[in-house]
Scaffold this active site. Structure first.
Site, PDB file in Angstrom:
ATOM      1  N   ASP A 190      -1.217   1.884  -4.087  1.00  0.00           N
ATOM      2  CA  ASP A 190      -2.129   0.884  -4.865  1.00  0.00           C
ATOM      3  C   ASP A 190      -3.385   1.227  -4.992  1.00  0.00           C
ATOM      4  O   ASP A 190      -4.330   0.329  -5.267  1.00  0.00           O
ATOM      5  CB  ASP A 190      -1.976  -0.315  -3.899  1.00  0.00           C
ATOM      6  CG  ASP A 190      -2.760  -0.240  -2.357  1.00  0.00           C
ATOM      7  OD1 ASP A 190      -2.866   0.837  -2.033  1.00  0.00           O
ATOM      8  OD2 ASP A 190      -3.233  -1.126  -1.728  1.00  0.00           O
ATOM      9  N   ASP A 218      -3.060   6.973  -3.335  1.00  0.00           N
ATOM     10  CA  ASP A 218      -1.897   6.173  -2.757  1.00  0.00           C
ATOM     11  C   ASP A 218      -1.350   5.035  -3.902  1.00  0.00           C
ATOM     12  O   ASP A 218      -2.165   4.772  -4.787  1.00  0.00           O
ATOM     13  CB  ASP A 218      -2.407   5.623  -1.226  1.00  0.00           C
ATOM     14  CG  ASP A 218      -3.021   4.364  -1.290  1.00  0.00           C
ATOM     15  OD1 ASP A 218      -3.737   3.872  -2.414  1.00  0.00           O
ATOM     16  OD2 ASP A 218      -3.060   3.694  -0.365  1.00  0.00           O
ATOM     17  N   ASP A 260      -6.226   2.360  -3.266  1.00  0.00           N
ATOM     18  CA  ASP A 260      -7.269   2.123  -2.683  1.00  0.00           C
ATOM     19  C   ASP A 260      -7.552   3.210  -1.677  1.00  0.00           C
ATOM     20  O   ASP A 260      -8.733   3.120  -1.285  1.00  0.00           O
ATOM     21  CB  ASP A 260      -7.251   0.807  -1.892  1.00  0.00           C
ATOM     22  CG  ASP A 260      -5.920   0.695  -0.577  1.00  0.00           C
ATOM     23  OD1 ASP A 260      -5.232   1.660  -0.703  1.00  0.00           O
ATOM     24  OD2 ASP A 260      -6.004  -0.322   0.036  1.00  0.00           O
ATOM     25  N   SER A 271       0.733  -1.113  -0.195  1.00  0.00           N
ATOM     26  CA  SER A 271      -0.104  -0.008  -0.125  1.00  0.00           C
ATOM     27  C   SER A 271       0.867   1.243   0.131  1.00  0.00           C
ATOM     28  O   SER A 271       1.571   1.245  -0.883  1.00  0.00           O
ATOM     29  CB  SER A 271      -0.995   0.092   1.195  1.00  0.00           C
ATOM     30  OG  SER A 271      -2.035   0.994   1.079  1.00  0.00           O
TER      31      SER A 271
END
Length: 586
Positions: A304, A302, A306, A154
């Site tokens: 990734d 961000d 999500d 992440s």
């Protein structure tokens, strides 16, 4: 985060390192283990080989390196074997999707996961190349899969990686599945049967999966984008850049400009100190570009994709980065407007997010749910009540699930929803800040902040548990000049203090690092309500801000942290910080 055992036997550590090295398929981490053995530093060996990285409801996330307490190919393969065994024992469909982000080693780790799952007879769908994490959760629900695995850390630093797991309901795993997987991983590490039946499954590379995910995402919001809305986007060097441009373009937004130096995935995140849109400075490049272009909106994902950060200009063209609570309230307002007349609508948030959402739900006459932190819990009200129509579920940490089919935070879907909201408002002569003003007049000022204090990792578990227990049994009598009227402990790791007038402070230790967090909210009513003028509104916000600053000082003292501009707290005679709620020195 695993806490290392004191006085780990040196000979045992060296033996564990040699055993790990013999099983490790990766020459790079084998060489790193050799160097650790040659250097003979017991603390370094213990850090890598003294404990095993714990598998929890968030899966795995840690720095990369050799040993069972780091992310590496052998640990990933053992973890995939454990997940496969639980999929088989639980009787979920023997199909899975495996995705990955663009971090260092992510593609290689994903190949290991695919190989291990396939050798357990599980058929694997694999998107071509890096993909946003929300696509993996979407695919599980869309295709009725048994699980989804995504190799990602992440918004962690570049040195980290991780493995996130979604179960057959399309949501993150919760107890008891997480514990069963952890046990199965340990069993796989012991018996070493990681690829029992190679060739028993199948691997299907899906090259059009991103297009299908984006088409479904577009259907959730609609393609009525305002071509005049000036949007600046940033992917923070992650995987969301191209998909977000494609999504906004398909929706009709033609004035979209990405931050060029942050648009292409780069695992080193060279232009930001931390690739987290919550961090100060993360949006500096986007704000500079938006100011130059005279833009209306900044959308920042961000790495990734999500999570989503949002910034908007005020009447003086000064940019404001909205908090997660403000974006959550705006999305709820937007969704309520769009869904008028529909029955059994649902708004959901967490126990540490703003209390404003509950007031909005009550006013609108819709279902409201409040859960423990994290989307593993936030999706549960909609799953438990399939007849309810989830409008928005959000957490203050910039995570949003929009619409009835979204089971985890989706920064791309949320970005499209925010663009739709802003375009419609600007076409009516309004803007997001005006909507927030309206909500403030109706429900009062809800000003929030977070205090985070890092602890020494030595003895962290003991200190963490003692502080949580003390906050529950001996809470402060007042904070910010408001009496503490009640205390609750809805989970082992969460204590909330409710103050007179509606203020609230929630204390919670981090689940991944030695850090304690406090979530503060000050509620200040606005005289005159919806008829209040600008001067009265500003005065209410000033009062709330002053009280919040006061509370922040007191909370830092409670947690034993230095107070900005003041002395370092010395604690009480027993070495514990005071819990008396006294006003800090001026």
């Amino acid at each position: 985060m695993a806490e290392l055992r004191p006085n780990v036997d040196q000979a045992g550590l060296r033996a564990a390192a040699r055993t790990w090295m013999a099983l490790d398929p990766d020459a790079e981490t084998r060489d790193a283990t050799t160097r650790l053995l040659q250097q003979g530093n017991e603390a370094d060996l213990a850090e890598h080989f003294g404990e095993r990285l714990a598998f929890g409801t968030a899966g795995l996330r840690a720095a990369m390196g050799p040993g069972p307490n780091r992310m590496n190919r052998l640990l990933v393969r053992q973890s995939a074997a454990g997940i496969a065994r639980v999929m088989i024992s639980e009787g979920v469909p023997n199909t899975a999707i495996v995705g990955h982000d663009a971090r260092h080693r992510s593609a290689r780790f994903a190949e290991d996961v695919v190989e291990v799952l396939e050798a357990h007879g599980i058929s694997v769908m694999k998107p071509a190349g890096p993909v946003p994490t929300p696509l993996v959760a979407w695919a599980v629900s869309k295709h009725g899969l048994g699980a989804g695995l995504c190799v990602t850390a992440s918004h962690n630093p570049a040195s980290d990686n991780g493995l996130k797991v979604f179960w057959s309901d399309g949501a993150q795993i919760i107890p008891p599945i997480d514990a069963r997987i952890a046990t199965a991983i340990e069993a796989a590490a012991r018996d070493r049967r990681l690829t029992p039946h190679p060739g028993s499954g199948a691997v299907n590379t899906r090259r059009l999966m991103v297009d299908r995910y984006l088409a479904d995402t577009l259907d959730q919001v609609g393609a009525a984008g305002d071509p005049d809305l000036q949007v600046v986007t940033t992917a923070l060097h992650g995987v969301g850049g191209a998909p977000l441009l494609q999504l906004l373009g398909a929706a009709g937004y033609t004035s979209v400009t990405p931050v060029p130096e942050q648009q292409v995935p780069d695992p080193d995140f060279p232009t930001v100190a931390f690739p987290n849109p919550e961090e100060p400075g993360a949006l500096d490049a986007a704000i500079a570009l938006a100011t130059e272009l005279g833009a209306d909106l900044i959308l920042a994902n961000d790495p990734d994709a999500d999570r989503l950060a949002v910034a908007v200009p005020d009447a003086d063209d000064q940019w404001h980065t909205l908090t997660g609570n403000e974006v959550g309230a705006l999305l709820a307002w937007w969704a309520l407007q769009r869904s008028q007349g529909l029955p059994d609508r649902l708004l959901a948030t967490t126990m540490v997010s703003s209390q404003l959402l509950e007031k909005m739900a009550t006013q609108a006459g819709v279902h409201y749910a409040e859960t423990l932190t994290g989307f593993k819990w936030l999706c549960r009200p909609a799953l438990a009540h399939p007849q309810w129509l989830q409008l928005v579920a959000y957490e203050e940490a910039m995570g949003y699930a929009v619409g009835p089919g979204c089971r985890d935070k989706d920064g791309l879907l949320a970005a499209l929803a925010v663009a739709d909201l802003c375009g419609r408002l600007l076409n009516t002569g309004s803007d997001p800040l005006a909507v927030l003003d309206r909500l403030t007049r109706e429900h009062g000022v809800h000003t929030t902040s977070q205090v985070s204090v890092r602890f020494d990792s030595t003895g962290w578990a003991r200190n963490r548990d003692a502080l949580v227990a003390r906050l529950e049994s001996n809470p402060p009598t007042a904070l910010g000049g408001r009496l503490v009227e009640s205390v609750d402990r809805p989970s082992d790791d969460l204590v909330r203090l409710f103050l007179r007038g509606g203020d609230r402070v929630a204390f919670r230790p981090s689940g991944t690092e030695p850090k304690f967090k406090a979530y503060l909210e000050v509620v200040e009513q606005v005289a005159g309500g919806s008829r209040a003028g600008e001067r009265i509104l500003r005065a209410a916000r000033r009062r709330a801000g002053t009280r919040l600053e006061w509370m922040e000082h007191e909370v830092r003292t409670i947690l034993g942290a230095p107070v900005p501009g003041g002395p370092v707290p010395t604690g009480t005679a027993d070495g514990n910080p005071r819990l008396d709620g006294r006003r800090p020195p001026n």
